[in-house]
Write a protein that holds these residues in place. Structure first.
Motif, PDB file in Angstrom:
ATOM      1  N   GLU A 140      37.863  39.905  13.841  1.00 60.89           N
ATOM      2  CA  GLU A 140      38.512  41.028  14.196  1.00 60.89           C
ATOM      3  C   GLU A 140      39.788  40.448  14.655  1.00 60.89           C
ATOM      4  O   GLU A 140      39.870  39.454  15.666  1.00 60.89           O
ATOM      5  CB  GLU A 140      38.056  41.995  14.976  1.00 60.89           C
ATOM      6  CG  GLU A 140      36.722  42.728  14.198  1.00 60.89           C
ATOM      7  CD  GLU A 140      36.323  43.991  15.309  1.00 60.89           C
ATOM      8  OE1 GLU A 140      36.915  45.180  15.177  1.00 60.89           O
ATOM      9  OE2 GLU A 140      35.254  43.664  15.974  1.00 60.89           O
ATOM     10  N   TRP A 141      40.978  41.013  14.391  1.00 61.05           N
ATOM     11  CA  TRP A 141      42.448  40.615  14.823  1.00 61.05           C
ATOM     12  C   TRP A 141      42.557  40.863  16.531  1.00 61.05           C
ATOM     13  O   TRP A 141      43.092  40.058  17.263  1.00 61.05           O
ATOM     14  CB  TRP A 141      43.367  41.203  14.110  1.00 61.05           C
ATOM     15  CG  TRP A 141      43.642  40.838  12.848  1.00 61.05           C
ATOM     16  CD1 TRP A 141      43.614  41.363  11.732  1.00 61.05           C
ATOM     17  CD2 TRP A 141      44.399  39.672  12.608  1.00 61.05           C
ATOM     18  NE1 TRP A 141      44.149  40.747  10.856  1.00 61.05           N
ATOM     19  CE2 TRP A 141      44.785  39.391  11.381  1.00 61.05           C
ATOM     20  CE3 TRP A 141      44.913  38.494  13.554  1.00 61.05           C
ATOM     21  CZ2 TRP A 141      45.375  38.441  10.670  1.00 61.05           C
ATOM     22  CZ3 TRP A 141      45.476  37.449  12.985  1.00 61.05           C
ATOM     23  CH2 TRP A 141      45.815  37.485  11.689  1.00 61.05           C
ATOM     24  N   ARG A 142      41.817  41.692  16.906  1.00 61.20           N
ATOM     25  CA  ARG A 142      41.720  42.093  18.250  1.00 61.20           C
ATOM     26  C   ARG A 142      41.325  40.939  19.348  1.00 61.20           C
ATOM     27  O   ARG A 142      41.512  41.040  20.365  1.00 61.20           O
ATOM     28  CB  ARG A 142      41.018  43.451  18.791  1.00 61.20           C
ATOM     29  CG  ARG A 142      39.560  43.179  18.478  1.00 61.20           C
ATOM     30  CD  ARG A 142      38.676  44.593  18.945  1.00 61.20           C
ATOM     31  NE  ARG A 142      37.535  44.578  18.902  1.00 61.20           N
ATOM     32  CZ  ARG A 142      36.581  45.509  19.036  1.00 61.20           C
ATOM     33  NH1 ARG A 142      36.967  46.649  19.596  1.00 61.20           N
ATOM     34  NH2 ARG A 142      35.343  45.443  18.988  1.00 61.20           N
ATOM     35  N   GLY A 150      42.330  37.908  18.987  1.00 60.68           N
ATOM     36  CA  GLY A 150      43.428  36.894  19.388  1.00 60.68           C
ATOM     37  C   GLY A 150      44.028  36.390  17.916  1.00 60.68           C
ATOM     38  O   GLY A 150      43.177  36.376  16.974  1.00 60.68           O
ATOM     39  N   GLU A 151      45.080  35.700  17.849  1.00 60.08           N
ATOM     40  CA  GLU A 151      45.771  35.172  16.839  1.00 60.08           C
ATOM     41  C   GLU A 151      45.731  33.567  16.685  1.00 60.08           C
ATOM     42  O   GLU A 151      46.181  33.073  15.929  1.00 60.08           O
ATOM     43  CB  GLU A 151      47.171  35.626  16.800  1.00 60.08           C
ATOM     44  CG  GLU A 151      47.475  36.960  16.492  1.00 60.08           C
ATOM     45  CD  GLU A 151      48.770  37.574  16.347  1.00 60.08           C
ATOM     46  OE1 GLU A 151      49.731  36.932  16.205  1.00 60.08           O
ATOM     47  OE2 GLU A 151      49.036  39.023  16.414  1.00 60.08           O
ATOM     48  N   ASP A 152      45.085  33.294  17.605  1.00 63.29           N
ATOM     49  CA  ASP A 152      44.529  31.599  17.740  1.00 63.29           C
ATOM     50  C   ASP A 152      43.549  31.433  16.587  1.00 63.29           C
ATOM     51  O   ASP A 152      42.630  31.138  16.989  1.00 63.29           O
ATOM     52  CB  ASP A 152      44.550  30.813  19.004  1.00 63.29           C
ATOM     53  CG  ASP A 152      44.448  29.610  18.800  1.00 63.29           C
ATOM     54  OD1 ASP A 152      44.440  28.971  17.733  1.00 63.29           O
ATOM     55  OD2 ASP A 152      44.364  28.814  20.115  1.00 63.29           O
ATOM     56  N   LEU A 153      44.018  31.381  15.350  1.00 61.37           N
ATOM     57  CA  LEU A 153      43.082  31.237  14.380  1.00 61.37           C
ATOM     58  C   LEU A 153      42.311  29.834  14.509  1.00 61.37           C
ATOM     59  O   LEU A 153      40.970  29.750  14.023  1.00 61.37           O
ATOM     60  CB  LEU A 153      43.462  31.529  12.971  1.00 61.37           C
ATOM     61  CG  LEU A 153      44.052  32.865  12.745  1.00 61.37           C
ATOM     62  CD1 LEU A 153      44.108  33.307  11.164  1.00 61.37           C
ATOM     63  CD2 LEU A 153      43.109  34.035  13.425  1.00 61.37           C
ATOM     64  N   ASP A 178      42.279  46.157   7.243  1.00 53.98           N
ATOM     65  CA  ASP A 178      43.301  45.776   8.414  1.00 53.98           C
ATOM     66  C   ASP A 178      42.693  44.983   9.736  1.00 53.98           C
ATOM     67  O   ASP A 178      43.493  44.740  10.247  1.00 53.98           O
ATOM     68  CB  ASP A 178      44.270  46.577   8.450  1.00 53.98           C
ATOM     69  CG  ASP A 178      45.109  46.757   7.183  1.00 53.98           C
ATOM     70  OD1 ASP A 178      45.173  45.960   6.409  1.00 53.98           O
ATOM     71  OD2 ASP A 178      45.945  47.819   7.117  1.00 53.98           O
ATOM     72  N   ARG A 179      41.477  45.532  10.049  1.00 54.62           N
ATOM     73  CA  ARG A 179      40.640  45.051  11.264  1.00 54.62           C
ATOM     74  C   ARG A 179      40.653  43.614  11.235  1.00 54.62           C
ATOM     75  O   ARG A 179      40.484  43.141  12.481  1.00 54.62           O
ATOM     76  CB  ARG A 179      39.423  45.655  11.499  1.00 54.62           C
ATOM     77  CG  ARG A 179      39.629  47.326  11.949  1.00 54.62           C
ATOM     78  CD  ARG A 179      38.195  47.926  11.873  1.00 54.62           C
ATOM     79  NE  ARG A 179      37.332  47.335  12.443  1.00 54.62           N
ATOM     80  CZ  ARG A 179      36.112  47.434  12.449  1.00 54.62           C
ATOM     81  NH1 ARG A 179      35.704  48.455  11.483  1.00 54.62           N
ATOM     82  NH2 ARG A 179      35.206  46.483  12.986  1.00 54.62           N
ATOM     83  N   PHE A 180      40.315  42.953  10.091  1.00 53.90           N
ATOM     84  CA  PHE A 180      39.902  41.497  10.078  1.00 53.90           C
ATOM     85  C   PHE A 180      40.866  40.615   9.638  1.00 53.90           C
ATOM     86  O   PHE A 180      41.678  40.889   8.514  1.00 53.90           O
ATOM     87  CB  PHE A 180      38.779  41.471   9.175  1.00 53.90           C
ATOM     88  CG  PHE A 180      37.432  42.504   9.739  1.00 53.90           C
ATOM     89  CD1 PHE A 180      36.799  42.054  10.671  1.00 53.90           C
ATOM     90  CD2 PHE A 180      37.505  43.816   9.026  1.00 53.90           C
ATOM     91  CE1 PHE A 180      35.842  42.875  11.053  1.00 53.90           C
ATOM     92  CE2 PHE A 180      36.566  44.693   9.469  1.00 53.90           C
ATOM     93  CZ  PHE A 180      35.752  44.201  10.403  1.00 53.90           C
ATOM     94  N   SER A 181      41.062  39.239   9.935  1.00 51.51           N
ATOM     95  CA  SER A 181      41.806  38.240   9.696  1.00 51.51           C
ATOM     96  C   SER A 181      41.007  37.636   8.138  1.00 51.51           C
ATOM     97  O   SER A 181      40.175  37.025   8.254  1.00 51.51           O
ATOM     98  CB  SER A 181      41.842  37.255  10.574  1.00 51.51           C
ATOM     99  OG  SER A 181      42.509  36.045   9.941  1.00 51.51           O
TER     100      SER A 181
END
Length: 207
Positions: free
Chosen positions: A88-90, A92-95, A134-137
């Motif tokens: 889930e994007w929530r 964080g964006e440090d994939l 859109d909830r998921f990367s």
């Protein structure tokens, strides 16, 4: 009553089931995709332990609790389908860091299963459109699937994502028909997903 039951309640039910089981069974662990399949119905050697919204750490924790409750002899093997809730994007964006974490938890999962056979399903990647897409990367899910495929030398990896899409294509169906909201499997989708899950379970039975 099913409504309002917490994760703790559901895990307590799993421990009770295992305690009452006269023989070892294959445990189905993971998130709502596994739980909704109801694949254990009519199968005496299967026990459902999947809980909606589970992440990989939750599965590792369940395995640890099975051991701590003295029920390890009731576990004949594991089929694990989990990972999308870790993307889930929530969170964080440090994939890159999140992919490394997922790899470490996969390692912990494989080690936790000890001498029991374990199969890990690849994550069903979301469709292009849908209420929850859109909830998921998508990028992180692809990285997580790469990590799952990489443990194939230590566990049975069942490429559910590839097989599910191939089954729909063979039936002449668009991938979108397999989803109810772009992420969860539709009723029609389960007609293709569930037989694949049973193929995976059969592979564990033969181990």
């Amino acid at each position: 009553m099913a409504l309002g039951r917490s994760r703790t309640d559901r895990e307590a039910e799993l421990m009770t089931q295992l305690n009452k089981s006269p023989s070892p069974s294959i445990l189905l662990l993971g998130d709502s995709l596994v739980a909704t399949s109801q694949a254990q119905i009519g199968k005496r050697d299967l026990t459902m332990g999947a809980v909606g919204r589970s992440r990989i750490a939750d599965v590792v924790a369940i395995i640890s609790r099975i051991k701590s409750n003295g029920l390890w002899d009731k576990a004949g093997g594991f089929v694990v389908g989990v990972g999308i809730n870790d993307a889930e994007w929530r969170e964080g964006e440090d994939l890159q860091s999140r992919a490394i974490y997922f790899r470490s938890m996969l390692d912990a999962l494989v080690r936790a299963c000890l001498d029991r056979p374990v199969s890990i399903l690849t994550i069903i990647e979301p469709d292009k459109e849908g209420a929850h897409v859109d909830r998921f990367s998508r990028d992180l899910i692809e990285r997580q699937n790469a990590e799952i495929r990489a443990v194939g030398n230590r566990a049975l990896v069942f490429d559910m994502d590839v097989k599910f899409r191939a089954s729909l294509a063979k039936a002449g169906l668009p991938v979108s028909f397999g989803f109810s909201d772009g992420v969860h499997i539709s009723e029609l989708g389960y007609q293709h997903w569930k037989p694949l899950l049973h193929d995976c379970i059969q592979a564990i039975r033969q181990r």
